[in-house]
Design an enzyme around this catalytic site. Sequence first.
Site, mmCIF file in Angstrom:
data_model
loop_
_atom_site.group_PDB
_atom_site.id
_atom_site.type_symbol
_atom_site.label_atom_id
_atom_site.label_comp_id
_atom_site.label_asym_id
_atom_site.label_seq_id
_atom_site.Cartn_x
_atom_site.Cartn_y
_atom_site.Cartn_z
ATOM 1 N N PRO A 10 0.776 -1.223 -0.065
ATOM 2 C CA PRO A 10 -0.002 -0.020 -0.092
ATOM 3 C C PRO A 10 0.831 1.456 -0.094
ATOM 4 C CG PRO A 10 -0.087 -1.129 2.011
ATOM 5 C CD PRO A 10 0.590 -1.988 1.239
ATOM 6 N N ASN A 11 0.273 2.193 -0.748
ATOM 7 C CA ASN A 11 0.808 3.643 -0.809
ATOM 8 C C ASN A 11 2.255 3.740 -1.679
ATOM 9 O OD1 ASN A 11 -1.283 5.028 0.787
ATOM 10 N ND2 ASN A 11 -0.423 3.702 2.526
ATOM 11 N N ARG A 18 5.330 11.033 -2.047
ATOM 12 C CA ARG A 18 5.126 10.863 -0.899
ATOM 13 C C ARG A 18 6.424 10.783 -0.090
ATOM 14 N NH1 ARG A 18 4.755 4.442 1.046
ATOM 15 N NH2 ARG A 18 3.956 4.922 3.246
ATOM 16 N N TYR A 23 11.566 8.266 1.058
ATOM 17 C CA TYR A 23 11.420 7.188 0.254
ATOM 18 C C TYR A 23 11.914 7.627 -1.227
ATOM 19 C CZ TYR A 23 7.895 5.786 3.431
ATOM 20 O OH TYR A 23 7.222 5.258 4.794
ATOM 21 N N ASN A 75 8.046 -5.650 -1.415
ATOM 22 C CA ASN A 75 8.064 -4.563 -0.204
ATOM 23 C C ASN A 75 6.562 -4.495 0.443
ATOM 24 O OD1 ASN A 75 7.984 -2.460 1.231
ATOM 25 N ND2 ASN A 75 8.923 -1.118 -0.193
ATOM 26 N N ALA A 78 3.198 -0.843 4.704
ATOM 27 C CA ALA A 78 2.845 -0.942 6.009
ATOM 28 C C ALA A 78 2.547 -2.324 6.727
ATOM 29 C CB ALA A 78 1.690 -0.004 6.223
ATOM 30 N N HIS A 81 4.580 -4.618 9.120
ATOM 31 C CA HIS A 81 4.461 -4.432 10.541
ATOM 32 C C HIS A 81 3.252 -5.235 11.302
ATOM 33 C CE1 HIS A 81 7.663 -1.704 9.178
ATOM 34 N NE2 HIS A 81 6.689 -0.867 8.823
ATOM 35 N N ASP A 88 1.560 -15.853 6.051
ATOM 36 C CA ASP A 88 1.180 -17.305 6.137
ATOM 37 C C ASP A 88 1.207 -17.635 4.509
ATOM 38 O OD1 ASP A 88 0.956 -17.858 8.736
ATOM 39 O OD2 ASP A 88 -1.233 -17.657 8.739
ATOM 40 N N GLU A 99 12.932 -9.248 1.111
ATOM 41 C CA GLU A 99 12.229 -8.018 1.619
ATOM 42 C C GLU A 99 13.026 -6.796 1.116
ATOM 43 O OE1 GLU A 99 11.642 -8.590 5.546
ATOM 44 O OE2 GLU A 99 10.947 -6.590 5.911
ATOM 45 N N HIS A 101 12.942 -2.587 1.872
ATOM 46 C CA HIS A 101 12.112 -1.383 2.184
ATOM 47 C C HIS A 101 13.020 -0.030 1.507
ATOM 48 C CE1 HIS A 101 9.575 -3.334 4.785
ATOM 49 N NE2 HIS A 101 10.734 -3.964 4.981
ATOM 50 N N LEU A 102 12.408 1.044 1.349
ATOM 51 C CA LEU A 102 12.986 2.113 0.471
ATOM 52 C C LEU A 102 13.874 2.910 1.717
ATOM 53 C CD1 LEU A 102 9.980 2.257 -1.475
ATOM 54 C CD2 LEU A 102 11.895 3.245 -2.595
ATOM 55 N N SER A 103 13.097 2.933 2.653
ATOM 56 C CA SER A 103 13.573 3.747 3.968
ATOM 57 C C SER A 103 14.247 3.037 4.934
ATOM 58 C CB SER A 103 12.420 4.646 4.764
ATOM 59 O OG SER A 103 11.459 3.694 5.304
ATOM 60 N N ARG A 108 13.723 4.215 12.174
ATOM 61 C CA ARG A 108 12.471 5.247 12.270
ATOM 62 C C ARG A 108 11.583 4.659 13.561
ATOM 63 N NH1 ARG A 108 9.269 4.957 6.502
ATOM 64 N NH2 ARG A 108 8.354 6.544 7.732
ATOM 65 N N ARG A 112 8.005 0.168 13.410
ATOM 66 C CA ARG A 112 8.678 -0.061 12.222
ATOM 67 C C ARG A 112 9.887 -0.939 12.366
ATOM 68 N NH1 ARG A 112 5.954 3.328 8.364
ATOM 69 N NH2 ARG A 112 5.664 5.506 9.320
HETATM 70 C C1 DQA Z 1 8.250 0.891 3.806
HETATM 71 C C2 DQA Z 1 8.420 1.113 5.369
HETATM 72 C C3 DQA Z 1 6.947 1.006 5.902
HETATM 73 O O1 DQA Z 1 7.324 1.026 7.236
HETATM 74 C C4 DQA Z 1 6.296 1.826 5.211
HETATM 75 O O2 DQA Z 1 4.725 1.708 6.066
HETATM 76 C C5 DQA Z 1 5.948 2.003 3.924
HETATM 77 C C6 DQA Z 1 7.085 1.750 3.005
HETATM 78 C C7 DQA Z 1 9.477 1.441 2.915
HETATM 79 O O3 DQA Z 1 9.830 0.892 1.726
HETATM 80 O O4 DQA Z 1 10.523 1.998 3.438
HETATM 81 O O5 DQA Z 1 4.762 2.030 3.440
HETATM 82 O O6 DQA Z 1 8.044 -0.468 3.471
#
Ligand code: DQA
Length: 146
Positions: A10-11, A18, A23, A75, A78, A81, A88, A99, A101-103, A108, A112
């Site tokens: 998501p997002n 964003r 990110y 990725n 959210a 977490h 599953d 896995e 994550h951009l950040s 953080r 997270r």
């Molecule tokens: C994220 C980190 C997550 O905590 C966050 O909710 C995201 C993006 C990242 O790519 O850094 O939506 O997965």
Amino acid sequence: MASILVLNGPNLNLLGSREPDQYGHRSLNEIMEELDRFAGSCGHELRHVQNNSEGGLVEAIQKAANDGVDYIIFNPAAYTHTSIALRDALLAVDIPFVEVHLSAVAAREPFRHVSYFSDIALGVISGFHGEGYMLALQVIVNQEEP
Ligand code: DQA
């Protein structure tokens, strides 16, 4: 040739606008175009799914198994977490995944720092903005080399 699913939660469709400090400034399409070029140059095929809902992501993971996907670059955003359902699904299909994550999630908020995926992933790449997807793909390319 490996079939690799790049799965974004998501997002992540909002990348570029964003929170660019977290990110990066590139859109998801820009990052994925670069990734497609790299995959093509290594002889691998990428499929892409971005979905904002947990159910949609579960369905994409189940479909990956039916489609014979060899690896997933994931990725979960959210859902990293929170999502037992996605954990599953990955355990059920038993497709190796990286896995991403951009950040830098470890730097953080404390919520997270928890991931429902890290202990079952091949590994975790975090904090390199869009370049993290390239690093994940490089790991997979290396695994595929004889
Ligand atoms: C994220 C980190 C997550 O905590 C966050 O909710 C995201 C993006 C990242 O790519 O850094 O939506 O997965």
